[in-house]
Design an enzyme around this catalytic site. Structure first.
Site, PDB file in Angstrom:
ATOM      1  NE  ARG A 107      -3.880   0.618   1.956  1.00 18.60           N
ATOM      2  CZ  ARG A 107      -5.100   0.727   2.498  1.00 18.60           C
ATOM      3  NH1 ARG A 107      -5.293   1.498   3.550  1.00 18.60           N
ATOM      4  NH2 ARG A 107      -6.124   0.077   1.989  1.00 18.60           N
ATOM      5  NE  ARG A 290     -10.221  -5.275   0.974  1.00 19.23           N
ATOM      6  CZ  ARG A 290      -9.447  -4.264   1.363  1.00 19.23           C
ATOM      7  NH1 ARG A 290      -9.978  -3.209   1.927  1.00 19.23           N
ATOM      8  NH2 ARG A 290      -8.135  -4.291   1.147  1.00 19.23           N
TER       9      ARG A 290
HETATM   10  N1  NVA Z   1      -9.976   6.629  -1.464  1.00 20.21           N
HETATM   11  C1  NVA Z   1      -9.592   6.262  -0.132  1.00 20.21           C
HETATM   12  C2  NVA Z   1      -9.819   4.801   0.091  1.00 20.21           C
HETATM   13  C3  NVA Z   1      -9.472   4.330   1.491  1.00 20.21           C
HETATM   14  C4  NVA Z   1      -9.625   2.842   1.668  1.00 20.21           C
HETATM   15  C5  NVA Z   1      -8.133   6.609   0.086  1.00 20.21           C
HETATM   16  O1  NVA Z   1      -7.331   6.396  -0.821  1.00 20.21           O
HETATM   17  O2  NVA Z   1      -7.795   7.125   1.159  1.00 20.21           O
HETATM   18  N1   CP Z   2     -11.215  -0.075   2.692  1.00 18.90           N
HETATM   19  C1   CP Z   2      -9.944  -0.116   3.119  1.00 18.90           C
HETATM   20  O1   CP Z   2      -9.022  -0.382   2.338  1.00 18.90           O
HETATM   21  O2   CP Z   2      -9.782   0.120   4.439  1.00 18.90           O
HETATM   22  P1   CP Z   2      -8.418   0.361   5.226  1.00 18.90           P
HETATM   23  O3   CP Z   2      -7.856   1.688   4.744  1.00 18.90           O
HETATM   24  O4   CP Z   2      -8.808   0.389   6.662  1.00 18.90           O
HETATM   25  O5   CP Z   2      -7.455  -0.745   4.913  1.00 18.90           O
END
Ligand code: NVA
Ligand code: CP
Length: 307
Positions: A107, A290
């Site tokens: 991420r 998820r």
């Molecule tokens: N669009 C949001 C999704 C979080 C899961 C972000 O990137 O922060």
């Molecule tokens: N929806 C989602 O990806 O949640 P988190 O940011 O908590 O991982």
């Protein structure tokens, strides 16, 4: 592990529609196995490396628990505590880390960072959210729709709000799962123009949310300020003021319409206080899925089933 280049999951386009449907069906099966309390541990001695450069609740817990449930192990790597945070090149990190683990999850901010890592990785790499895409969330969302309403093929979905990473993944999902997607975003916050241009057969921009949701089988939104956009929170609240999803907006959609949000959600902003627990909302199902969807994805990437 096979000797050929590993398969990655950086966007939904990395798997064929057939393979994606395999993952969704397998996720539903794995959910049953867990509900029945049956042990299923094909990943003994397998290790998942998880690089997080942004915060997470659902993604971290679902990957870490999923790996443990499948008999493997997961290592949480924060950029704050690894050499990545001190500027070690991503290419070097990819070569080194992928020589020690069996599968990776990342991420981060820039999508090209994940692409660079994957290009140098000996093991499959999963995109666990970048500024541009969040494909793992879409696996859970499609699974949730299938569980509640059956196949999403031929249905109409409306995205309301920011043309962000989730919106981009919904555009890819419209192509791969063959549904129609209406997008209602305010001027200045539209999705990537090339992605829109590549999908004109399935995706339509309808700026007015009231018009966009008519006849929709699924309405989806997300935060107005994604991670990395914290400084824009206030200006975005003004720009998106007419884009809240609430029961009145849902009433304009198909009577069987579902509401989804990847979470975290901000009540009173992109959703009204009463939307979260509205009977049309399946947000907690999406969150749980998820776990199941990513277990199925890891099975697909590591065990390479004949699909
Ligand atoms: N669009 C949001 C999704 C979080 C899961 C972000 O990137 O922060
Ligand atoms: N929806 C989602 O990806 O949640 P988190 O940011 O908590 O991982």
């Amino acid at each position: 592990m096979s000797n050929s280049s590993p398969r990655h999951f950086l966007t939904l386009l990395d798997l064929t529609p057939n393979e994606l449907n395999w993952v969704i069906n397998r996720a539903i099966e794995l959910k049953k196995i867990r509900t029945q309390g049956d042990l299923y541990e094909p990943f003994r001695n397998r290790v998942l490396g998880m690089i997080f450069e942004k915060s997470s609740t659902r993604t971290r817990i679902s990957f870490e628990s999923g790996m443990a449930q499948l008999g493997g192990h997961a290592i949480f790597l924060s950029s704050r505590d690894t050499q990545l945070g001190r500027g070690e090149p991503i290419e070097d990190s990819a070569i080194v880390v992928s020589s020690m683990v069996d599968i990776m999850m990342i991420r981060t901010f820039s999508h090209t960072q994940v692409e660079k890592f994957a290009a140098h990785s000996k093991v499959p790499v999963i995109n666990a959210l970048t500024d541009d895409y969040h494909p793992c969330q879409l696996l859970a969302d499609i699974q949730t729709f299938v569980e509640h309403r059956g196949s999403i093929k031929g249905k109409t979905v409306t995205w309301v709000g920011d043309g962000n990473n989730m919106c981009h993944s919904f555009i890819n999902a419209a192509k791969q799962f063959d549904f129609k997607l209406n997008i209602a975003c305010p001027d200045g916050y539209l999705p990537n123009a090339q992605l829109m241009a590549d999908n004109t057969d399935r995706v339509a921009l309808i700026t007015d949310p009231q018009a966009a949701v008519v006849g929709s089988h699924l309405v989806v939104t997300d935060t107005w300020a994604s991670m990395g956009q914290e400084d824009e929170k206030i200006s975005r609240q003004t720009a998106f003021a007419d884009y809240q999803v609430n029961p009145a907006l849902m009433d304009l959609a198909d009577p069987q319409a579902l509401f989804m949000h990847c979470l975290p959600a901000y009540r009173g902003l992109e959703i009204s206080h009463d939307m979260f627990n509205d009977p049309r909302s399946v947000v907690y199902h999406e969150a749980e899925n998820r776990l199941h969807a990513q277990k199925a994805l890891m099975e697909f990437l590591l065990l390479e089933p004949q699909v």
